[in-house]
Design a protein around this motif. Structure first.
Motif, mmCIF file in Angstrom:
data_model
loop_
_atom_site.group_PDB
_atom_site.id
_atom_site.type_symbol
_atom_site.label_atom_id
_atom_site.label_comp_id
_atom_site.label_asym_id
_atom_site.label_seq_id
_atom_site.Cartn_x
_atom_site.Cartn_y
_atom_site.Cartn_z
ATOM 1 N N LEU A 250 19.179 19.253 42.963
ATOM 2 C CA LEU A 250 18.248 19.495 41.861
ATOM 3 C C LEU A 250 17.302 20.649 42.183
ATOM 4 C CD1 LEU A 250 17.023 18.796 39.140
ATOM 5 C CD2 LEU A 250 15.651 17.012 40.266
ATOM 6 N N GLU A 251 16.811 20.691 43.415
ATOM 7 C CA GLU A 251 15.922 21.788 43.817
ATOM 8 C C GLU A 251 16.648 23.136 43.728
ATOM 9 O OE1 GLU A 251 14.732 20.542 47.665
ATOM 10 O OE2 GLU A 251 13.394 18.956 46.919
ATOM 11 N N ALA A 252 17.908 23.165 44.146
ATOM 12 C CA ALA A 252 18.684 24.407 44.073
ATOM 13 C C ALA A 252 18.928 24.808 42.625
ATOM 14 C CB ALA A 252 20.008 24.231 44.810
ATOM 15 N N VAL A 253 19.251 23.844 41.785
ATOM 16 C CA VAL A 253 19.472 24.119 40.359
ATOM 17 C C VAL A 253 18.194 24.676 39.732
ATOM 18 C CG1 VAL A 253 19.841 23.018 38.114
ATOM 19 C CG2 VAL A 253 21.360 22.489 40.026
ATOM 20 N N ARG A 254 17.062 24.059 40.039
ATOM 21 C CA ARG A 254 15.780 24.538 39.518
ATOM 22 C C ARG A 254 15.486 25.960 39.984
ATOM 23 N NH1 ARG A 254 12.371 18.977 40.608
ATOM 24 N NH2 ARG A 254 12.260 18.224 38.451
ATOM 25 N N ALA A 255 15.779 26.238 41.252
ATOM 26 C CA ALA A 255 15.501 27.572 41.802
ATOM 27 C C ALA A 255 16.341 28.636 41.111
ATOM 28 C CB ALA A 255 15.759 27.570 43.303
ATOM 29 N N VAL A 256 17.613 28.356 40.912
ATOM 30 C CA VAL A 256 18.488 29.314 40.234
ATOM 31 C C VAL A 256 18.047 29.494 38.789
ATOM 32 C CG1 VAL A 256 20.849 29.714 39.419
ATOM 33 C CG2 VAL A 256 20.464 28.872 41.742
ATOM 34 N N ALA A 257 17.716 28.389 38.126
ATOM 35 C CA ALA A 257 17.290 28.455 36.728
ATOM 36 C C ALA A 257 16.042 29.324 36.580
ATOM 37 C CB ALA A 257 17.032 27.051 36.190
ATOM 38 N N ALA A 258 15.068 29.146 37.487
ATOM 39 C CA ALA A 258 13.837 29.933 37.422
ATOM 40 C C ALA A 258 14.121 31.419 37.639
ATOM 41 C CB ALA A 258 12.846 29.426 38.473
ATOM 42 N N LYS A 259 15.080 31.713 38.512
ATOM 43 C CA LYS A 259 15.382 33.116 38.824
ATOM 44 C C LYS A 259 16.034 33.843 37.659
ATOM 45 C CE LYS A 259 17.509 36.005 42.360
ATOM 46 N NZ LYS A 259 18.181 36.041 43.686
ATOM 47 N N ILE A 260 16.872 33.148 36.894
ATOM 48 C CA ILE A 260 17.620 33.831 35.823
ATOM 49 C C ILE A 260 17.063 33.535 34.434
ATOM 50 C CG2 ILE A 260 19.720 33.813 37.209
ATOM 51 C CD1 ILE A 260 20.791 31.586 35.463
ATOM 52 N N GLY A 261 15.968 32.774 34.364
ATOM 53 C CA GLY A 261 15.353 32.497 33.069
ATOM 54 C C GLY A 261 16.151 31.535 32.208
ATOM 55 N N ALA A 262 16.774 30.558 32.838
ATOM 56 C CA ALA A 262 17.544 29.544 32.117
ATOM 57 C C ALA A 262 16.925 28.179 32.400
ATOM 58 C CB ALA A 262 19.000 29.568 32.566
ATOM 59 N N THR A 263 17.453 27.148 31.755
ATOM 60 C CA THR A 263 16.977 25.788 32.036
ATOM 61 C C THR A 263 17.872 25.161 33.099
ATOM 62 O OG1 THR A 263 18.371 24.681 30.386
ATOM 63 C CG2 THR A 263 16.258 25.586 29.624
ATOM 64 N N LEU A 301 25.942 31.811 29.764
ATOM 65 C CA LEU A 301 25.277 32.058 31.035
ATOM 66 C C LEU A 301 26.257 32.630 32.061
ATOM 67 C CD1 LEU A 301 22.299 31.386 31.682
ATOM 68 C CD2 LEU A 301 23.119 29.350 32.881
ATOM 69 N N SER A 302 25.730 33.407 32.985
ATOM 70 C CA SER A 302 26.545 33.945 34.074
ATOM 71 C C SER A 302 25.817 33.705 35.395
ATOM 72 C CB SER A 302 26.786 35.444 33.878
ATOM 73 O OG SER A 302 27.546 35.982 34.938
ATOM 74 N N LEU A 303 26.521 33.067 36.333
ATOM 75 C CA LEU A 303 25.966 32.827 37.657
ATOM 76 C C LEU A 303 26.741 33.653 38.682
ATOM 77 C CD1 LEU A 303 25.486 28.931 37.657
ATOM 78 C CD2 LEU A 303 23.848 30.699 36.981
ATOM 79 N N THR A 304 26.042 34.189 39.649
ATOM 80 C CA THR A 304 26.710 34.946 40.706
ATOM 81 C C THR A 304 27.377 33.981 41.686
ATOM 82 O OG1 THR A 304 24.791 34.964 42.185
ATOM 83 C CG2 THR A 304 24.932 36.728 40.521
ATOM 84 N N ASP A 305 28.261 34.506 42.502
ATOM 85 C CA ASP A 305 28.899 33.688 43.529
ATOM 86 C C ASP A 305 27.855 33.087 44.468
ATOM 87 O OD1 ASP A 305 31.373 34.241 42.462
ATOM 88 O OD2 ASP A 305 31.866 35.803 43.932
ATOM 89 N N ASP A 306 26.832 33.868 44.797
ATOM 90 C CA ASP A 306 25.790 33.374 45.686
ATOM 91 C C ASP A 306 25.010 32.231 45.050
ATOM 92 O OD1 ASP A 306 26.451 35.112 47.700
ATOM 93 O OD2 ASP A 306 24.899 36.589 47.226
ATOM 94 N N GLN A 307 24.744 32.336 43.768
ATOM 95 C CA GLN A 307 24.002 31.275 43.078
ATOM 96 C C GLN A 307 24.841 30.005 42.971
ATOM 97 O OE1 GLN A 307 23.165 33.514 39.545
ATOM 98 N NE2 GLN A 307 21.195 34.265 40.321
#
Length: 323
Positions: A250-263, A301-307
């Motif tokens: 959940l923390e990782a999901v939140r971090a990625v969401a905050a970085k790309i402006g998604a929920t 939405l598009s996520l990078t391999d790193d994300q």
């Protein structure tokens, strides 16, 4: 939005499937989703390009299928991929069964309520240990040969039972399961590792239910906060429900969401869609049009391999491998 081939089938579907298990469902004497809301959700799904609709004979005591059928009457049936399920009985007899008689009775009721002459996908909702697997598979095979069902699918069950069913189908030249519906998401993986291994090896599509882990991956839960409104139990009971690996996800999901402006919900759904070992089309069961609109945003939405790896790795080395 890019539509995708559903596993090894000839079906082309949206990256998300609309789940309708709340349609007509009563909880504490109240409807979770009434007819008007159901119609609005179906309209919103179609407006967003979602052409894949999942239901079951047991949802809402048949109301889910009925309301979808009423809505489909105003649309071109061929534009949609409709999936339903069988295991619970709605037409008398034992409560649950996958006998020849039960399947024949239930498919008739399902088609009547949906007001269609065929299903694109027909799931067994569970495996039935009381019916010989050969009887079940031959009956399902007959439905495909008759044109009543296009493709067969299996919902919840053990990996070895799925393997046994596939082996039996291949051995007797019967139609086999091509699609599965396990519980699977970024925070729930290890328990279904064997099942997903079978899906990957046999090129079965995976349409997971609870892709947001019952709302956990929407970000509404807090380790140290009060439980969400409407939740049962106190803070400690809810915190005990989730383990350390799930909180890390959940923390990782939140971090990625905050970085790309998604929920968080959009990120978690996109993580499911981007599985490489098998085609993955998560089923979303929104309560409102606004919630469905948010979920549908994951398709763009598009996520990078790193994300993606950041979320995957958060589950930990004991996850049983990357899923």
């Amino acid at each position: 939005m890019e539509y995708r081939r559903l596993g090894a089938t000839g079906l082309t579907v949206s990256p998300l499937c609309l789940g309708t298990w709340r349609f007509g469902k009563e909880s504490n004497g109240m409807l979770e989703t009434d007819r008007e809301t159901a119609r609005n959700l179906l309209d919103e799904a179609w407006d967003k390009g979602i052409n894949f609709i999942d239901t079951a004979n047991s949802y809402g005591g048949g109301k889910s299928e009925q309301w979808i059928g009423e809505w489909l009457a105003d649309h071109d049936r061929e534009d949609f991929v409709i999936a339903s399920k069988v295991w619970w009985r709605t037409r008398g007899g034992p409560e649950t069964s996958l006998s020849r008689k039960s399947i024949r009775l239930e498919i008739q009721g399902t088609l009547e309520r949906l007001d269609t002459n065929y299903l694109d996908v027909y799931y067994i909702h569970r495996f039935d240990d009381g019916t010989p697997i050969r009887e079940m598979l031959r009956t399902l095979d007959d439905l495909v040969r008759e044109g009543t069902v296009r493709y067969l699918a299996a919902s919840a069950g053990a990996g070895w039972k799925l393997t046994k069913a596939l082996w039996q189908s291949d051995r007797e030249n019967l139609e086999r399961f091509e699609i599965t519906q396990p519980r699977f998401n970024a925070a729930y993986r290890e328990a279904v590792e064997d099942y997903l291994d079978v899906c990957a090896d046999q090129e079965l599509a995976v349409c997971p239910y609870s892709p947001l882990e019952g709302g956990f991956l929407t970000g509404k839960y807090d380790r140290n906060g009060d439980p969400p409104a409407g939740s049962r139990g106190d803070r400690y009971e809810w915190n005990d429900r989730f383990d350390e690996r799930q909180w890390r996800v959940l923390e990782a999901v939140r971090a990625v969401a905050a970085k790309i402006g998604a929920t968080p919900a959009q990120v978690a759904l996109r993580w499911c869609m981007d599985r490489e070992r098998f085609t993955c089309v998560p089923i979303v069961g929104a309560r409102s049009v606004d919630q469905l609109e948010e979920n549908a945003g994951s398709m763009e939405l598009s996520l990078t391999d790193d994300q993606l790896r950041q979320i995957t790795d958060a589950y930990g080395a004991d996850a049983g491998g990357e899923q």
